[in-house]
Design a protein around this motif. Structure first.
Motif, PDB file in Angstrom:
ATOM      1  N   GLY A  13      -4.897  -8.652  -3.262  1.00  0.00           N
ATOM      2  CA  GLY A  13      -5.119  -9.095  -1.877  1.00  0.00           C
ATOM      3  C   GLY A  13      -6.501  -9.700  -1.712  1.00  0.00           C
ATOM      4  O   GLY A  13      -7.432  -9.344  -2.427  1.00  0.00           O
ATOM      5  N   ASP A  60       4.257   2.884   7.479  1.00  0.00           N
ATOM      6  CA  ASP A  60       4.505   3.251   6.080  1.00  0.00           C
ATOM      7  C   ASP A  60       3.937   4.633   5.811  1.00  0.00           C
ATOM      8  O   ASP A  60       3.172   5.174   6.616  1.00  0.00           O
ATOM      9  CB  ASP A  60       3.880   2.210   5.134  1.00  0.00           C
ATOM     10  CG  ASP A  60       2.375   2.166   5.232  1.00  0.00           C
ATOM     11  OD1 ASP A  60       1.726   3.146   4.849  1.00  0.00           O
ATOM     12  OD2 ASP A  60       1.840   1.121   5.707  1.00  0.00           O
ATOM     13  N   GLY A  95      -5.757 -11.558   5.159  1.00  0.00           N
ATOM     14  CA  GLY A  95      -4.418 -11.560   5.778  1.00  0.00           C
ATOM     15  C   GLY A  95      -4.450 -11.033   7.204  1.00  0.00           C
ATOM     16  O   GLY A  95      -3.954 -11.685   8.136  1.00  0.00           O
ATOM     17  N   LEU A  96      -5.065  -9.863   7.414  1.00  0.00           N
ATOM     18  CA  LEU A  96      -5.084  -9.282   8.753  1.00  0.00           C
ATOM     19  C   LEU A  96      -5.957 -10.083   9.711  1.00  0.00           C
ATOM     20  O   LEU A  96      -5.676 -10.144  10.907  1.00  0.00           O
ATOM     21  CB  LEU A  96      -5.585  -7.828   8.694  1.00  0.00           C
ATOM     22  CG  LEU A  96      -4.519  -6.762   8.385  1.00  0.00           C
ATOM     23  CD1 LEU A  96      -5.136  -5.378   8.406  1.00  0.00           C
ATOM     24  CD2 LEU A  96      -3.360  -6.828   9.384  1.00  0.00           C
ATOM     25  N   ALA A  97      -7.022 -10.702   9.179  1.00  0.00           N
ATOM     26  CA  ALA A  97      -7.894 -11.515  10.029  1.00  0.00           C
ATOM     27  C   ALA A  97      -7.099 -12.699  10.589  1.00  0.00           C
ATOM     28  O   ALA A  97      -7.181 -13.017  11.779  1.00  0.00           O
ATOM     29  CB  ALA A  97      -9.104 -12.009   9.239  1.00  0.00           C
ATOM     30  N   TYR A 132     -12.684  -8.309   4.499  1.00  0.00           N
ATOM     31  CA  TYR A 132     -12.853  -6.861   4.332  1.00  0.00           C
ATOM     32  C   TYR A 132     -11.653  -6.244   3.624  1.00  0.00           C
ATOM     33  O   TYR A 132     -10.520  -6.372   4.067  1.00  0.00           O
ATOM     34  CB  TYR A 132     -13.055  -6.172   5.693  1.00  0.00           C
ATOM     35  CG  TYR A 132     -13.605  -4.775   5.524  1.00  0.00           C
ATOM     36  CD1 TYR A 132     -14.958  -4.560   5.377  1.00  0.00           C
ATOM     37  CD2 TYR A 132     -12.756  -3.669   5.466  1.00  0.00           C
ATOM     38  CE1 TYR A 132     -15.474  -3.299   5.193  1.00  0.00           C
ATOM     39  CE2 TYR A 132     -13.257  -2.396   5.276  1.00  0.00           C
ATOM     40  CZ  TYR A 132     -14.619  -2.212   5.136  1.00  0.00           C
ATOM     41  OH  TYR A 132     -15.122  -0.963   4.957  1.00  0.00           O
ATOM     42  N   ASN A 179      -9.295  -1.235   0.215  1.00  0.00           N
ATOM     43  CA  ASN A 179      -8.687  -0.741  -1.011  1.00  0.00           C
ATOM     44  C   ASN A 179      -8.764  -1.830  -2.087  1.00  0.00           C
ATOM     45  O   ASN A 179      -8.146  -2.891  -1.963  1.00  0.00           O
ATOM     46  CB  ASN A 179      -7.214  -0.404  -0.694  1.00  0.00           C
ATOM     47  CG  ASN A 179      -6.577   0.358  -1.810  1.00  0.00           C
ATOM     48  OD1 ASN A 179      -6.874   0.124  -2.978  1.00  0.00           O
ATOM     49  ND2 ASN A 179      -5.690   1.274  -1.458  1.00  0.00           N
ATOM     50  N   ILE A 203      -5.669   4.588   5.451  1.00  0.00           N
ATOM     51  CA  ILE A 203      -6.992   3.934   5.512  1.00  0.00           C
ATOM     52  C   ILE A 203      -8.006   4.969   5.995  1.00  0.00           C
ATOM     53  O   ILE A 203      -7.739   5.722   6.944  1.00  0.00           O
ATOM     54  CB  ILE A 203      -6.956   2.733   6.500  1.00  0.00           C
ATOM     55  CG1 ILE A 203      -5.865   1.735   6.090  1.00  0.00           C
ATOM     56  CG2 ILE A 203      -8.306   2.039   6.583  1.00  0.00           C
ATOM     57  CD1 ILE A 203      -5.429   0.796   7.183  1.00  0.00           C
ATOM     58  N   CYS A 221      -0.906   4.875   1.144  1.00  0.00           N
ATOM     59  CA  CYS A 221      -2.217   5.489   0.862  1.00  0.00           C
ATOM     60  C   CYS A 221      -3.062   5.722   2.101  1.00  0.00           C
ATOM     61  O   CYS A 221      -3.972   6.544   2.092  1.00  0.00           O
ATOM     62  CB  CYS A 221      -2.973   4.620  -0.138  1.00  0.00           C
ATOM     63  SG  CYS A 221      -3.283   2.960   0.488  1.00  0.00           S
ATOM     64  N   TYR A 230       0.816  -1.224   0.000  1.00  0.00           N
ATOM     65  CA  TYR A 230       0.000   0.000   0.000  1.00  0.00           C
ATOM     66  C   TYR A 230       0.851   1.276   0.000  1.00  0.00           C
ATOM     67  O   TYR A 230       0.345   2.362   0.213  1.00  0.00           O
ATOM     68  CB  TYR A 230      -0.987  -0.011   1.175  1.00  0.00           C
ATOM     69  CG  TYR A 230      -1.997  -1.132   1.026  1.00  0.00           C
ATOM     70  CD1 TYR A 230      -2.994  -1.041   0.062  1.00  0.00           C
ATOM     71  CD2 TYR A 230      -1.912  -2.281   1.801  1.00  0.00           C
ATOM     72  CE1 TYR A 230      -3.915  -2.079  -0.102  1.00  0.00           C
ATOM     73  CE2 TYR A 230      -2.824  -3.315   1.646  1.00  0.00           C
ATOM     74  CZ  TYR A 230      -3.818  -3.216   0.696  1.00  0.00           C
ATOM     75  OH  TYR A 230      -4.707  -4.236   0.519  1.00  0.00           O
ATOM     76  N   GLY A 245      -8.108  -9.973   1.424  1.00  0.00           N
ATOM     77  CA  GLY A 245      -8.873  -9.412   2.545  1.00  0.00           C
ATOM     78  C   GLY A 245      -8.909 -10.316   3.762  1.00  0.00           C
ATOM     79  O   GLY A 245      -9.682 -10.077   4.685  1.00  0.00           O
TER      80      GLY A 245
HETATM   81  P1  ADP Z   1      -5.456  -7.677   1.759  1.00  0.00           P
HETATM   82  O1  ADP Z   1      -5.055  -9.038   1.314  1.00  0.00           O
HETATM   83  O2  ADP Z   1      -6.569  -7.094   0.950  1.00  0.00           O
HETATM   84  O3  ADP Z   1      -4.306  -6.776   1.957  1.00  0.00           O
HETATM   85  P2  ADP Z   1      -5.610  -7.620   4.637  1.00  0.00           P
HETATM   86  O4  ADP Z   1      -6.503  -8.375   5.567  1.00  0.00           O
HETATM   87  O5  ADP Z   1      -4.148  -7.810   4.790  1.00  0.00           O
HETATM   88  O6  ADP Z   1      -6.130  -7.949   3.185  1.00  0.00           O
HETATM   89  O7  ADP Z   1      -5.951  -6.098   4.804  1.00  0.00           O
HETATM   90  C1  ADP Z   1      -7.281  -5.661   4.833  1.00  0.00           C
HETATM   91  C2  ADP Z   1      -7.410  -4.252   4.255  1.00  0.00           C
HETATM   92  O8  ADP Z   1      -6.760  -3.329   5.131  1.00  0.00           O
HETATM   93  C3  ADP Z   1      -6.729  -4.065   2.938  1.00  0.00           C
HETATM   94  O9  ADP Z   1      -7.607  -4.392   1.871  1.00  0.00           O
HETATM   95  C4  ADP Z   1      -6.364  -2.602   2.952  1.00  0.00           C
HETATM   96  O10 ADP Z   1      -7.449  -1.846   2.466  1.00  0.00           O
HETATM   97  C5  ADP Z   1      -6.175  -2.281   4.415  1.00  0.00           C
HETATM   98  N1  ADP Z   1      -4.743  -2.206   4.803  1.00  0.00           N
HETATM   99  C6  ADP Z   1      -4.032  -3.109   5.479  1.00  0.00           C
HETATM  100  N2  ADP Z   1      -2.741  -2.686   5.696  1.00  0.00           N
HETATM  101  C7  ADP Z   1      -2.674  -1.466   5.113  1.00  0.00           C
HETATM  102  C8  ADP Z   1      -1.631  -0.480   4.985  1.00  0.00           C
HETATM  103  N3  ADP Z   1      -0.384  -0.679   5.483  1.00  0.00           N
HETATM  104  N4  ADP Z   1      -1.921   0.665   4.328  1.00  0.00           N
HETATM  105  C9  ADP Z   1      -3.132   0.885   3.812  1.00  0.00           C
HETATM  106  N5  ADP Z   1      -4.167   0.006   3.909  1.00  0.00           N
HETATM  107  C10 ADP Z   1      -3.931  -1.159   4.545  1.00  0.00           C
END
Ligand code: ADP
Length: 489
Positions: free
Chosen positions: A429, A403, A433-435, A421, A424, A408, A406, A379, A431
Motif C-alpha cells: 500500500g 473487518d 488510498g484513504l486520503a 500515512y 502498518n 489500528i 489487525c 488488513y 498510504g
Molecule cells: P494503504 O495503501 O497503505 O492501505 P490507506 O490510505 O488506504 O493506505 O490507509 C492508510 C493506513 O490506514 C494503512 O497503512 C493502514 O495502516 C490503515 N488502515 C486502513 N484501513 C485499515 C483496516 N481496515 N484495518 C487496519 N488498518 C487499516
C-alpha cells in the motif's frame, strides 16, 4: 541586519522622542524658573519702592523742609534691608547723592533712572552689569512723589549673583533627573531590544537551516511571550516538515516496491511464455491471467497516483449524475468476493432492498468502496470475515465495512486519512488510498468515520447525504469534459 534596523528604529522612534521631550522639559522649566525668580525679585524691589515713597510723602508732610534731607539721609543710611538691597537717593540732576552702603556712587549710567523719567508711571527697571564692579544686578528706580524734595528718585539695587546661582542649581538638578530618566530608558530599552533581537536572530538561523533541508534544526528555550509563541510555531513547523519528509521518503520507497512486485510477475510470466515452445493451453491461460491481473493492479495504482496528484494540484473534478448507489456498491463487493475467498477471507454483504437515489460521481464512489473493501481484506488475516452493510437513516445513506483484522493503534487512528500515512508497514500500500477516498466523499458533502481496536478489527462508516440535482456543482458539462480529457492523458 535585523539588529541594525530594529535598534535604529527604536533609537529614532522611542529614545529620540523621549530625548526631545526631556530636553524641552528642561528648557521650559529653566526659562520658567528664571522668569519666576526675576519677577519675584522685581516685585520685592517694587514693594520696597512703594514703602519708601509712602514714607517720603509722610516725611514731606510732617517735617520742616530743612530737616527733610537729614531725615531721608538717616533713613537711607539705616535702611533695614541694606545687607541685601542697596538704596540710592538721586538728586534733581540725576546724581546719586546718598547710598545705604555709605560708598559714593559716581556713575551717571543709570538706564533704569532714564527709563523712570520717561515712563508715565515714574518707574524704571534694569537688569545687567553694575558700572565698575561687573556684578550682575537688578535695579528698580521710582520717581519720588513729593515735588518740593531735593530728590528726584530713589533707586533699589540688588545683586543677582545668588539668584542666578539658585536658578543654575535648580536647572542642574532638573537636568540630572532628566539624564537619569534617559539613562534608565536607554538601559531598559537596550535590554528589551536584546530580548527581541537575539531570539529573532536565532529564528533567522533556524529558518534558514530548515529551508536548506535540515529539518532537525530547532530553536532553543523559547520565552513565554509572542516571540516564544513564534519559536514554538516554527519548531512545530519543523516537526511537521520532518514528518512529511519522512512520510514522503517512505511513500516513494513503498510505491517503488508496489510497482516492482506486479512488474516482476508480468516479466516472469512473459519470459516463461517466450522461452517455452511447447506449453499447454492451461499454462498459457494461467500466465496470461496473471499478466492481465497484475497489469490491472498496476494501472489501478497509477490511477490512484494520478488522482492524488490531481487533488494536490486542485484539478480533481467529479461528474455528477443520478446514480444507483446499490449497483456501484454491489459491483465493488463482487470484484472482491472471489479475491477474498482465494485469500481465505469471507465477505458477508447484507444488501438492502433499496436505497434512495442520489446525485454523485458513480465511478469515484465505486473507487471509494473498492478502496475501503480492499483495505478490509488486505488488513484481515486468513479465516477472517468482512461484513458490508448499507442503509438509509435520517436523510443520509450509510455504508459500513467492518473487518476483524489487525486493527489500528489509537495514536495512528487520527492520522490515517492523511496523505502518505501508513500505520502498518507489513502490508502492501502507498498510504494515499484513504486520503483520496476522503477527498471524494467530502466533495459529495459526506464523511468517512473509522473506528478501530488494535488486534480486534476496524469499522469504516461512509456517510453520504441524500442529494438532488440542486446539490451538484455548477456547470457539470465543463466538469465532464475536463475529466474526459484527463482520462485520455
Ligand atoms: P494503504 O495503501 O497503505 O492501505 P490507506 O490510505 O488506504 O493506505 O490507509 C492508510 C493506513 O490506514 C494503512 O497503512 C493502514 O495502516 C490503515 N488502515 C486502513 N484501513 C485499515 C483496516 N481496515 N484495518 C487496519 N488498518 C487499516
Amino acid at each position: 541586519m535585523a539588529l541594525k534596523s530594529i535598534t535604529q528604529r527604536w533609537f529614532l522612534n522611542s529614545f529620540g522622542v523621549i530625548f526631545v521631550i526631556l530636553a524641552a522639559v528642561v528648557a521650559v522649566s529653566g526659562v520658567s524658573i528664571h522668569n519666576y525668580y526675576y519677577s519675584a525679585v522685581k516685585e520685592v524691589l517694587n514693594n520696597q519702592a512703594s514703602t519708601v515713597d509712602g514714607m517720603m510723602i509722610r516725611y514731606s508732610e510732617n517735617t520742616v523742609t530743612s530737616n527733610f534731607y537729614t531725615e531721608i539721609r538717616s533713613y537711607v543710611e539705616s535702611f533695614p534691608d541694606k545687607n541685601m538691597i542697596e538704596l540710592m537717593a538721586i538728586d534733581l540732576n540725576g546724581n546719586v547723592v546718598l547710598t545705604s552702603s555709605g560708598f559714593s556712587y559716581s556713575s551717571r549710567n543709570l538706564p533704569d533712572y532714564t527709563m523712570a523719567i520717561n515712563s508715565p508711571r515714574g518707574e524704571g527697571y534694569y537688569v545687567g552689569e553694575l558700572d565698575g564692579s561687573g556684578d550682575k544686578v537688578m535695579a528698580v528706580t521710582r520717581m519720588v512723589t513729593p515735588v518740593n524734595s531735593e530728590f528726584s528718585a530713589m533707586r533699589f539695587v540688588v545683586s543677582m549673583e545668588k539668584v542666578d546661582q539658585a536658578i543654575r542649581n535648580l536647572v542642574l538638578m532638573i537636568s540630572a533627573v532628566a539624564l537619569a530618566v534617559l539613562g534608565l530608558v536607554l538601559v531598559s530599552g537596550l535590554f528589551f531590544l536584546k530580548s527581541i533581537v537575539k531570539p529573532v536572530r536565532e529564528i533567522g538561523i533556524a529558518a534558514r537551516q530548515i529551508a536548506s533541508g535540515d529539518f532537525k534544526s530547532r530553536i532553543s528555550s523559547p520565552s513565554d511571550d509572542e516571540i516564544g509563541a513564534l519559536c514554538t510555531t516554527i519548531n512545530f513547523m519543523a516537526d511537521e516538515l520532518e514528518n512529511t519528509e519522512k512520510m514522503k521518503n517512505e511513500f516513494i520507497s513503498s510505491v517503488s516496491h508496489e510497482l516492482r512486485t506486479p512488474l516482476t510477475a508480468i516479466r516472469g510470466w512473459a519470459e516463461t511464455l517466450l522461452d517455452t515452445d511447447n506449453y499447454d493451453a492451461a499454462t498459457l491461460k494461467k500466465g496470461m491471467r496473471v499478466i492481465s491481473a497484475e497489469t490491472e493492479r498496476l494501472s489501478g495504482m497509477v490511477e490512484e497516483l494520478l488522482d492524488f496528484s490531481r487533488i494536490q494540484n486542485g484539478r480533481f473534478s467529479l461528474v455528477f449524475q443520478k446514480l444507483d448507489l446499490l449497483a456501484e456498491l454491489g459491483e465493488a463487493v463482487l470484484m472482491y468476493t472471489e479475491k477474498a475467498k482465494r485469500e481465505g477471507i469471507q465477505i458477508l454483504y447484507s444488501e438492502p432492498d433499496m436505497l434512495p437515489i442520489i446525485y454523485g460521481d458513480k465511478n469515484r464512489l465505486r473507487q471509494v468502496f473498492i478502496n475501503v473493501i480492499d483495505n478490509a481484506v488486505k488488513y484481515s488475516d486468513p479465516g477472517g470475515t468482512v461484513r458490508i452493510e448499507a442503509f438509509a437513516r435520517d436523510g443520509d445513506i450509510f455504508i459500513s465495512v467492518a473487518d476483524a483484522g489487525c486493527g489500528i493503534a489509537p495514536e495512528d487512528l487520527p492520522k490515517i486519512k492523511t496523505k502518505f500515512y501508513k500505520a502498518n508497514h507489513t502490508r502492501r500500500g502507498s498510504g494515499i488510498g484513504l486520503a483520496v477516498a476522503d477527498e471524494i466523499i467530502q466533495m459529495h458533502k459526506g464523511s468517512i468515520d473509522i473506528e478501530s481496536t488494535l488486534g480486534v478489527g476496524t469499522t469504516v462508516l461512509i456517510r453520504l447525504p441524500v442529494s438532488g440535482p440542486e446539490d451538484a456543482p455548477e456547470q457539470p458539462a465543463i466538469l465532464e469534459r475536463k475529466v474526459e480529457n484527463e482520462q485520455k492523458l
